[in-house]
Write an enzyme that holds these catalytic residues in place. Sequence first.
Site, mmCIF file in Angstrom:
data_model
loop_
_atom_site.group_PDB
_atom_site.id
_atom_site.type_symbol
_atom_site.label_atom_id
_atom_site.label_comp_id
_atom_site.label_asym_id
_atom_site.label_seq_id
_atom_site.Cartn_x
_atom_site.Cartn_y
_atom_site.Cartn_z
ATOM 1 N N HIS A 107 0.807 -1.223 0.000
ATOM 2 C CA HIS A 107 0.000 0.000 0.000
ATOM 3 C C HIS A 107 0.839 1.271 0.000
ATOM 4 C CE1 HIS A 107 -3.691 -2.214 0.339
ATOM 5 N NE2 HIS A 107 -3.311 -2.814 1.445
ATOM 6 N N GLU A 133 -5.391 -12.093 7.186
ATOM 7 C CA GLU A 133 -6.232 -10.887 7.061
ATOM 8 C C GLU A 133 -7.504 -11.150 6.261
ATOM 9 O OE1 GLU A 133 -4.057 -7.627 5.308
ATOM 10 O OE2 GLU A 133 -3.191 -8.856 3.728
ATOM 11 N N ASP A 135 -8.010 -5.412 7.065
ATOM 12 C CA ASP A 135 -8.578 -6.320 6.064
ATOM 13 C C ASP A 135 -9.383 -7.439 6.717
ATOM 14 O OD1 ASP A 135 -8.096 -5.637 3.326
ATOM 15 O OD2 ASP A 135 -5.957 -5.838 3.727
#
Length: 252
Positions: free
Chosen positions: A44, A145, A171
């Site tokens: 990310h 996740e 997540d």
Amino acid sequence: MNPLRKIWAEGRTSFDAFLSIPNSWSAEVMAHAGFDSLTIDMQHGMMDFQTTLNMLQAIGNTDTVPLIRLPWNDPAITMHVLDAGARGVICPTINSAEEVEALVSACRYPPRGFRSYGPLRATIKMGPDYAKMARQEVLVFAMIETATAAAELEAIASVPDLDGLFVGPYDLSVSMGLTNLADIYDPKLKEVLDRILATCKAKNLIAGIFTGKMEDAKTLAEWGFNHVSHTHDSAMLTEIAKAKVKFLKNLP
Ligand code: 3PY
Ligand code: MG
């Protein structure tokens, strides 16, 4: 030996932060703050491979251990960042034992895995015996996740030569359909966290987790997480900048 292993062997918790800003100077500043490790977030965060290399070099000026959150479970980038001197990888969105096996195989030299030999910077940083010590040196974490991963925990944790599980609570909450994201006191999320901690203990794995909340970092360490990553550089910059603006704008 990877200094994180020493911290865990002494029963202490290692504290980490994620790096999302694609810059060697900000990485160097963060490394000099004294974190046990820093995780360059190629999933990310905003960095490409070249910038990641520059950031590894900057962190390499300090005792902070450089880790990489991989963009995906892809052996090409996994092997490349290990050659560049990453001392561990955290792989997102693992859902099965087969996916862990692919990850571990990319990180381990034959006969255990299929990592290709060419540790250019790793050898410069860690010495000519790097290949011999790579099994101990290179930490491999599988991210838990998704609800699928939570259901497959036992199988995921049983893959040999994995070093730890790393929880992505945001997540995981989204995948479980929870409305309050990363609320570690939500009984549904807490049940999964407890199972992850118990599984890590039973399988002799390191339990890692990310948290956006500073007060939760203390709680998570008390609950038994061995490795706690608290927030990332962009969030820290935003928080401090907003506090400064608030102070300045309230001056007479
Ligand atoms: C998550 O919480 O999903 C993460 O990936 C944290 O890094
Ligand atoms: Mg995530």
